[in-house]
Scaffold this active site. Structure first.
Site, PDB file in Angstrom:
ATOM      1  N   PRO A   2       0.758  -1.241   0.000  1.00 57.73           N
ATOM      2  CA  PRO A   2       0.000   0.000   0.000  1.00 57.73           C
ATOM      3  C   PRO A   2       0.790   1.293   0.000  1.00 57.73           C
ATOM      4  CG  PRO A   2      -0.043  -0.991   2.185  1.00 57.73           C
ATOM      5  CD  PRO A   2       0.833  -1.829   1.332  1.00 57.73           C
ATOM      6  N   GLU A   3       0.908   1.920  -1.144  1.00 61.55           N
ATOM      7  CA  GLU A   3       1.170   3.358  -1.194  1.00 61.55           C
ATOM      8  C   GLU A   3      -0.108   3.959  -1.775  1.00 61.55           C
ATOM      9  OE1 GLU A   3       5.049   4.716  -2.327  1.00 61.55           O
ATOM     10  OE2 GLU A   3       6.011   2.920  -1.572  1.00 61.55           O
ATOM     11  N   LYS A  52      -3.145   7.711   1.699  1.00 67.57           N
ATOM     12  CA  LYS A  52      -3.199   6.269   1.971  1.00 67.57           C
ATOM     13  C   LYS A  52      -4.453   5.876   2.745  1.00 67.57           C
ATOM     14  CE  LYS A  52       1.826   6.284   2.107  1.00 67.57           C
ATOM     15  NZ  LYS A  52       2.992   6.348   3.001  1.00 67.57           N
ATOM     16  N   ARG A 122      -5.608  17.253   7.866  1.00 65.31           N
ATOM     17  CA  ARG A 122      -4.217  17.132   8.305  1.00 65.31           C
ATOM     18  C   ARG A 122      -3.324  16.500   7.232  1.00 65.31           C
ATOM     19  NH1 ARG A 122      -3.386  11.758   9.968  1.00 65.31           N
ATOM     20  NH2 ARG A 122      -5.181  10.780  10.958  1.00 65.31           N
ATOM     21  N   ASN A 163       7.643   4.606   0.678  1.00 64.30           N
ATOM     22  CA  ASN A 163       9.082   4.423   0.549  1.00 64.30           C
ATOM     23  C   ASN A 163       9.527   4.111  -0.885  1.00 64.30           C
ATOM     24  OD1 ASN A 163      11.587   4.527   1.662  1.00 64.30           O
ATOM     25  ND2 ASN A 163      11.448   2.602   2.792  1.00 64.30           N
ATOM     26  N   ARG A 259      13.540   4.694   8.448  1.00 62.40           N
ATOM     27  CA  ARG A 259      13.130   3.963   7.241  1.00 62.40           C
ATOM     28  C   ARG A 259      14.326   3.829   6.299  1.00 62.40           C
ATOM     29  NH1 ARG A 259       7.686   3.875   6.370  1.00 62.40           N
ATOM     30  NH2 ARG A 259       8.245   2.105   5.086  1.00 62.40           N
TER      31      ARG A 259
END
Length: 271
Positions: A2-3, A52, A122, A163, A259
DNA sequence: GCTGTATGCAGAT
DNA sequence: TCTGCCTACAGCG
């Protein structure tokens, strides 16, 4: 995997297969029993993705179902009648011709309108939403001392990039991950944004992350074809130690804000 | 059977 | 910066 593209693709699939249909809703795993029961027997109105996050609206229910897949979550849509439950299915939505099974989400909850508004407000601009304003993200870059690579993963700066897209877009723009966000000029940022829009739209279309330009594909370079774990063709993501597809320098990996980040030390330079 | 790993993020320290 | 957590699967013994 999941991106943001995964969620936009999922929203489109849900709308196509379940939009306007009366659904059965359950939580076979047992951790969304009350929420699933509130949805059960109602008409699923529409699904929408913000970065996401997935929000599913249901007729006659003020709350939306809010789903975040986290690292491991997935939603599988199966065609046909009754399906056996396999593994940990947090939320199942079904009608007579299709079943959607949600597994392993970080979040699956009912969210009231104020919560939805807070969630959306946000988030930074999402390259997959046509009304997104990249200048809003650029202003955040200007006021930060962090590396650009870190801010690309900050969902309040830009929503939907993970990422893989981070590593790949920095490679494609020739920007080292250590480059300070405030050292990026607006033109450079807008070019990076445009590249993200194109890459992520392609990801929505195909369901995988492919970032390698045709002239750098293995056969064009006289190399053996590669197979990537995550299902797409990429320049640097998880290719540390392997030769750069453009210049043969070994791809590097380092930890940045917890990360892994991957880059080519020759093709990517500090801006 | 166990361990390590993963495209994420929140909350505590 | 660290920890915990959502789950499945590969690699190992």
């Amino acid at each position: 995997m999941p991106e943001g593209h995964t969620l936009h693709r999922l929203a489109a699939t849900i709308n196509e297969r379940f939009g306007g249909r009366r659904v059965r809703s359950s939580s076979p795993q047992g951790r969304f029993v009350d929420g699933a029961a509130r949805v059960d027997g109602r008409v699923l109105r529409q699904a929408d993705a913000w970065g996401k996050h997935l929000l599913v609206e249901v007729d006659g229910l003020a709350e939306s179902v809010h789903v975040h897949l986290g690292l491991w979550g997935s939603m599988a849509v199966l065609s046909g009648g009754a399906q056996p439950v396999v593994g940990q299915v947090r939320w199942r939505v079904a009608h007579d011709e299709a079943t959607a099974d949600l597994r392993g989400p970080a979040t699956c909850e009912l969210l009231a309108p104020p919560g939805v508004e807070a969630l959306v407000s946000r988030l930074g601009p999402d390259p997959l939403r046509p009304d997104a304003d990249p200048t809003r993200a650029w202003r955040r870059l200007q006021s930060s001392r962090s590396p650009l690579a870190t801010l690309l993963m900050d969902q309040s700066v830009i929503a939907g990039v993970g990422n893989v897209y981070r590593a790949e877009v920095l490679f494609r723009r020739g920007i080292a991950p250590t480059t300070r966000a405030r050292d990026i000029d607006e033109e450079t940022w807008l070019a990076l944004w445009s590249d993200l829009v194109a890459l992520m739209r392609e990801g929505v279309r195909t369901g995988r992350i492919d970032t390698v330009r045709p002239e750098h594909e293995p056969d064009a370079m006289g190399r053996e074809p590669r197979q990537d774990d995550h299902g797409g063709e990429v320049y640097v993501y998880r290719r540390d130690g392997s030769p750069c597809l453009v210049c043969d320098t070994p791809v590097r990996r380092a930890e940045l804000a917890g990360r892994n980040v991957f880059w080519c030390p020759v093709c990517q330079q500090d801006g």
